[in-house]
Enzyme design. Structure first.
Site, short mmCIF file in Angstrom:
data_model
loop_
_atom_site.label_atom_id
_atom_site.label_comp_id
_atom_site.label_asym_id
_atom_site.label_seq_id
_atom_site.Cartn_x
_atom_site.Cartn_y
_atom_site.Cartn_z
N ARG A 15 7.68 -10.20 0.62
CA ARG A 15 7.14 -9.42 -0.47
C ARG A 15 8.01 -8.95 -1.39
O ARG A 15 8.94 -8.10 -0.96
CB ARG A 15 6.18 -8.49 -0.08
CG ARG A 15 5.42 -7.81 -0.81
CD ARG A 15 4.29 -6.75 -0.19
NE ARG A 15 4.88 -5.71 -0.45
CZ ARG A 15 4.15 -4.48 -0.29
NH1 ARG A 15 3.06 -4.43 0.13
NH2 ARG A 15 4.81 -3.29 -0.42
N TYR A 20 4.67 3.49 -6.12
CA TYR A 20 4.34 3.19 -4.65
C TYR A 20 4.35 1.87 -4.30
O TYR A 20 3.83 0.96 -5.00
CB TYR A 20 2.89 3.73 -4.39
CG TYR A 20 2.54 3.46 -3.06
CD1 TYR A 20 3.00 4.32 -2.04
CD2 TYR A 20 1.66 2.19 -2.54
CE1 TYR A 20 2.74 3.90 -0.71
CE2 TYR A 20 1.37 2.21 -1.30
CZ TYR A 20 2.01 2.75 -0.44
OH TYR A 20 1.62 2.61 0.97
N ASP A 66 2.06 -7.39 -4.07
CA ASP A 66 1.07 -6.39 -3.95
C ASP A 66 0.68 -5.49 -5.10
O ASP A 66 1.72 -4.62 -5.40
CB ASP A 66 1.27 -5.45 -2.58
CG ASP A 66 0.35 -4.69 -2.09
OD1 ASP A 66 -1.04 -4.97 -2.82
OD2 ASP A 66 0.36 -4.30 -1.01
N HIS A 112 -1.70 -3.62 -5.26
CA HIS A 112 -2.24 -2.48 -4.63
C HIS A 112 -3.60 -1.91 -5.48
O HIS A 112 -3.29 -0.50 -5.68
CB HIS A 112 -1.17 -1.27 -4.40
CG HIS A 112 -1.23 -0.73 -3.33
ND1 HIS A 112 -1.53 0.42 -3.08
CD2 HIS A 112 -0.70 -0.95 -1.96
CE1 HIS A 112 -1.92 1.16 -1.94
NE2 HIS A 112 -1.16 0.19 -1.11
N GLU A 120 -1.57 -9.82 -4.02
CA GLU A 120 -2.53 -8.93 -3.12
C GLU A 120 -3.32 -7.90 -3.87
O GLU A 120 -2.51 -7.26 -4.58
CB GLU A 120 -1.50 -8.51 -1.99
CG GLU A 120 -2.39 -7.62 -1.09
CD GLU A 120 -1.40 -6.86 -0.10
OE1 GLU A 120 -0.12 -7.42 0.35
OE2 GLU A 120 -1.86 -5.73 0.69
N GLU A 177 -6.82 -4.97 3.19
CA GLU A 177 -6.40 -4.12 4.33
C GLU A 177 -7.27 -2.78 4.16
O GLU A 177 -7.08 -2.09 5.27
CB GLU A 177 -4.91 -3.80 3.79
CG GLU A 177 -4.73 -2.98 2.53
CD GLU A 177 -3.30 -2.69 2.06
OE1 GLU A 177 -2.77 -3.60 2.32
OE2 GLU A 177 -3.14 -1.73 1.47
N ARG A 229 -7.00 -9.76 4.79
CA ARG A 229 -5.81 -9.18 5.02
C ARG A 229 -6.45 -7.82 6.30
O ARG A 229 -5.74 -6.97 6.76
CB ARG A 229 -5.22 -8.30 4.08
CG ARG A 229 -4.82 -9.36 3.14
CD ARG A 229 -3.38 -8.93 2.59
NE ARG A 229 -2.61 -8.74 3.78
CZ ARG A 229 -1.69 -7.69 4.18
NH1 ARG A 229 -1.60 -6.76 3.00
NH2 ARG A 229 -1.09 -7.65 5.19
N GLU A 245 1.91 -9.77 8.19
CA GLU A 245 2.83 -8.82 7.55
C GLU A 245 3.55 -8.24 8.72
O GLU A 245 2.89 -7.74 9.51
CB GLU A 245 2.00 -7.75 6.82
CG GLU A 245 2.81 -6.60 6.01
CD GLU A 245 1.82 -5.58 5.40
OE1 GLU A 245 0.69 -5.28 5.73
OE2 GLU A 245 2.65 -5.01 4.24
N TRP A 253 -3.56 4.35 -6.58
CA TRP A 253 -2.29 3.94 -6.23
C TRP A 253 -1.94 2.82 -5.50
O TRP A 253 -0.52 2.36 -5.10
CB TRP A 253 -1.84 5.05 -5.46
CG TRP A 253 -2.42 5.77 -4.22
CD1 TRP A 253 -3.63 6.41 -4.07
CD2 TRP A 253 -2.05 5.26 -3.01
NE1 TRP A 253 -3.96 6.82 -2.86
CE2 TRP A 253 -3.13 6.03 -1.93
CE3 TRP A 253 -1.21 4.52 -2.36
CZ2 TRP A 253 -2.97 5.63 -0.70
CZ3 TRP A 253 -1.08 4.24 -1.02
CH2 TRP A 253 -2.23 4.95 -0.08
O1 KDG Z 1 -1.72 3.39 4.24
C1 KDG Z 1 -1.61 2.62 3.12
C2 KDG Z 1 -0.51 1.51 3.43
O2 KDG Z 1 -1.00 0.90 4.81
C3 KDG Z 1 -0.53 0.37 2.32
O3 KDG Z 1 -0.21 0.95 1.21
C4 KDG Z 1 0.51 -0.74 2.65
O4 KDG Z 1 -0.26 -2.01 0.89
C5 KDG Z 1 0.16 -1.67 1.81
C6 KDG Z 1 0.48 -3.28 2.48
O5 KDG Z 1 0.17 -4.26 1.92
O6 KDG Z 1 0.91 -3.31 3.77
MG MG Z 2 -1.05 -4.03 0.60
#
Ligand code: KDG
Ligand code: MG
Length: 402
Positions: free
Chosen positions: A147, A159, A210, A212, A236, A262, A283, A339, A402
């Site tokens: 990634r 982040y 990602d 996010h 992602e 996730e 995920r 992952e 975030w």
């Molecule tokens: O607690 C939040 C994290 O688990 C997350 O931000 C991690 O985006 C993430 C990932 O793809 O593992």
């Molecule tokens: Mg993620």
């Protein structure tokens, strides 16, 4: 055999983890992870105050019945706290069932479907050169999928860009730090990130990214189109997925594969995404989606619609979840990728485990149950510490994902 005791263990060997240990009257025990990053004590209380008293006397083999009892019995369904608590019980019972029968859990859910579990690692850096170096290190370790996350020029921090080489960005004690975000700068940068990585490493390695949850459907469609020529393994979480139909717009405009889930707690969070074939990878994880019992239902639904699994595996879920994910990954037919962020040595010492990494793959091992333990004495040396990941604001101060 009956459940005779259960206790909640909260510890912080590098970051906070909530673990449920369930015991039976013949001395068999099982572990479940209930960690919800940043909201850990809410799940600990849900378990201690409302679930453990109901478990005593339960049949540990009755995983489906216990799941339904905790889900339907609570009346208040779904949500991360409820579902992580149910997950911890469910996974602990599967662990007990495997131990009682003398087989690893994957033998109870279909047996082996593959030789090992292909994983992706996290290559991140402050700029393009650092990311390239990080990718090279993962390739040296045998990874076939990586990634890419990099600091966005003009933004102080982003982040998802880890602070270390191998171990993901830990949460910070105290109030969350605040970051600033510009979607324009980000969209301008990500195609350059992929362009550089493909120039350096060619098309053999799988590259993932990602977003996010920070984009709108139109922005996600735009980015997906720009990335197509670099053949990403996936993009992602481009858009928050509460409105599942918003992915129709993304899908209509790009063939870049989409991974989501996730933060899903339930099959109902992805039913439309899956059945309309709006995503390629789901995920959802054992810990935040109600345990193995529920995640198997998600996987089986996904299989019907050509969607593959890709369990969330950050460092903020414990090795108990990683062990459960690997039992699941090795068994389900429509597995995609796992992952793997690698826990710190402190975390690994508190949770000794049978799973191991070799040449781009994780292997669950053949221990009965999940193949993971907790060293409770060592765990006591790492008390809970209130910690949070950062929050995000646009350049004008508006709160943003975030
Ligand atoms: O607690 C939040 C994290 O688990 C997350 O931000 C991690 O985006 C993430 C990932 O793809 O593992
Ligand atoms: Mg993620």
């Amino acid at each position: 055999m009956r459940v005779s005791d259960a206790r909640v263990i909260v510890c912080s060997p590098g970051r906070n983890f909530v673990t449920l240990r369930v015991e039976t009257d013949d001395g068999t025990w099982g572990l479940g992870d209930a960690t919800v990053n940043g909201r850990e004590l809410a799940v600990a209380s849900y378990l201690r105050d409302h679930v453990v008293p109901l478990l005593i006397g339960a049949d540990p083999f009755a995983t489906e019945d216990t799941w339904q009892y905790l889900y339907k019995g609570a009346y208040w369904r779904r949500g991360p706290v409820t579902m992580a608590a149910i997950a911890a019980v469910d996974v602990a019972l599967w662990d007990i069932k495997g131990k009682a029968l003398g087989v690893p859990v994957h033998q109870l859910i279909g047996g082996r479907s593959r030789e090992g579990v292909t994983v992706y690692g996290h290559a991140s850096g402050g700029d393009l050169d650092e990311v390239v170096q990080a990718v090279a290190r993962y390739l040296d370790m045998g990874y076939r999928a990586v990634r890419l996350q990099a600091g966005v020029p003009g933004l102080a921090g982003t982040y998802g860009v880890g602070r270390g080489d191998l171990y993901y960005e830990p949460a910070s004690p105290g109030r969350p730090t605040e970051e600033r975000w510009s979607t324009e700068r980000y969209l301008d940068f990500v195609p350059r990130l992929f362009d550089r990585a493909r120039q350096e490493f060619g098309f053999e390695v799988h590259l993932l990214h990602d977003a996010h949850h920070r984009l709108s459907p139109t922005e996600a469609a735009w980015l997906g189109q720009r990335l197509e020529r670099y053949r990403p393994f996936w993009l992602e979480d481009p858009v928050p997925a509460e409105l599942q139909s918003s992915y129709r717009h993304v899908r209509r405009h790009t063939t870049t594969p989409i991974a989501l889930g996730e933060v899903f707690n339930s099959i109902h969070d992805c039913e439309q995404l899956i059945s309309e074939q709006l995503i390629d990878y789901v995920r959802a994880s054992t810990v935040h989606t109600g345990g193995l019992t529920h995640l198997l239902k998600v996987a089986h639904l996904a299989e019907l619609y050509h969607v593959r699994t890709a369990c969330h595996g950050p460092t903020d879920v414990s090795p108990v979840t990683m062990a459960a994910a690997l039992q699941f990954d090795i068994a389900v037919h429509n597995f995609g990728i796992q992952e793997y962020m690698r826990h710190t040595p402190e975390t690994d010492a508190v949770f000794p485990h049978a799973y191991h990494y070799d040449d781009g793959m994780l292997h669950p091992g053949d221990e009965p149950g999940l193949g993971v333990d907790i060293d409770e004495q060592l765990a006591e040396q790492y008390p809970y510490e209130r910690s949070y990941l950062p929050v995000n604001r646009l350049l004008d101060g508006t709160v943003h994902s975030w």
